[in-house]
Design a protein around this motif. Structure first.
Motif, short mmCIF file in Angstrom:
data_model
loop_
_atom_site.label_atom_id
_atom_site.label_comp_id
_atom_site.label_asym_id
_atom_site.label_seq_id
_atom_site.Cartn_x
_atom_site.Cartn_y
_atom_site.Cartn_z
N MET A 1 25.44 97.96 16.13
CA MET A 1 25.14 97.78 17.16
C MET A 1 23.55 96.01 17.11
N GLU A 5 22.97 94.25 22.76
CA GLU A 5 23.49 95.59 22.74
C GLU A 5 22.43 96.66 22.98
N HIS A 6 21.24 96.20 21.20
CA HIS A 6 19.75 97.20 21.47
C HIS A 6 19.07 96.86 22.56
N GLY A 9 20.37 98.50 25.78
CA GLY A 9 20.20 100.05 25.68
C GLY A 9 18.99 100.65 25.90
N SER A 88 25.25 112.84 26.50
CA SER A 88 24.24 111.18 25.90
C SER A 88 22.86 111.07 26.04
N LEU A 142 18.93 109.08 24.43
CA LEU A 142 19.85 108.97 23.60
C LEU A 142 20.24 108.89 22.52
N ARG A 143 21.33 109.13 22.32
CA ARG A 143 22.85 109.85 20.57
C ARG A 143 21.84 108.60 19.99
N ASP A 144 22.11 107.87 20.81
CA ASP A 144 22.06 106.34 19.08
C ASP A 144 20.14 106.30 18.97
N GLY A 145 19.09 106.95 19.16
CA GLY A 145 17.91 106.89 19.19
C GLY A 145 17.05 106.17 19.85
N THR A 146 17.28 105.04 21.54
CA THR A 146 16.79 105.04 21.41
C THR A 146 16.08 105.30 22.94
N ARG A 190 14.70 113.90 20.79
CA ARG A 190 15.59 113.78 19.31
C ARG A 190 16.33 114.76 18.81
N GLN A 194 20.47 115.97 17.62
CA GLN A 194 21.24 116.07 16.71
C GLN A 194 22.52 116.99 16.57
#
Length: 195
Positions: A1, A5-6, A9, A88, A142-146, A190, A194
């Motif tokens: 990323m 993009e980060h 997000g 998501s 979010l799933r990406d940790g954001t 978070r 998982q």
């Protein structure tokens, strides 16, 4: 990323946290914690096209309110949640008590291993403290940790709001945004995402 993009997000999840807070705020104060799934707007519209007039079609994700959480310990309730892949991210809104650091020092000490009675006494002492401020905290992940957090402090005194000297100063809510407002809550949310 990439960094851009980060940042995009982070801005997106912050907007979702604000949207959830505004939705919950429309119901007033003294509400139970509320959980939201963050789902793809496009997927939601494919499944339920009748919602087209109610959703922001320019938003990639839409918050969807979930059933009420069980009574009791919030951390335990969150520990039992697992989201399907179609989700998501998630957000939680809860009302809390905020104390200034000096007031926190006046509270009775409670160890991590304390029983429920000690924790209840601590919560009651915070709720009864004259320096307390009631607040609504929303954490979104979010799933990406954001992650993002928004907190509405209830009825902060605004001396600049007085337009007539015979009127009392008004109370206005103050909004604070920062991704690190509630690190433990963010971590708990978070964990629900998982596999």
């Amino acid at each position: 990323m990439t960094e851009s993009e980060h940042q995009a997000g982070s801005a997106s999840v912050a907007a979702l946290a604000r949207e959830v807070e505004e939705f919950v705020a429309s119901g007033g104060w003294d509400q139970q914690p509320q959980l939201f799934a963050l789902v793809s707007t496009a997927d939601l519209l494919r499944q339920q096209p009748e919602l087209a007039g109610q959703l922001d079609q320019n938003s990639a994700l839409t918050p969807v309110a979930q059933d009420s959480l069980p009574e009791g310990d919030l951390a335990e309730a969150l520990a039992r949640i697992a989201w399907p892949e179609a989700v998501s991210g998630c957000a939680l809104a809860q009302e809390i008590i905020v104390l200034p650091p000096a007031a926190e020092a006046e509270l009775p000490e409670v160890d991590e291993g304390s029983d429920a009675g000690d924790l209840a006494r601590l919560r009651q002492a915070a709720a009864d403290h004259p320096s307390r401020t009631e607040a609504r905290l929303v954490a979104a992940v979010l799933r990406d940790g954001t992650a993002a957090c928004v907190m509405r402090l209830r009825g902060i005194h605004d001396p600049g709001e007085v337009s007539d000297p015979d009127q009392q100063p008004g109370n206005v809510d103050e909004i604070i945004e920062h991704p690190e407002l509630a690190p433990n809550l963010v971590d708990a949310l978070r964990a629900t995402l998982q596999p």
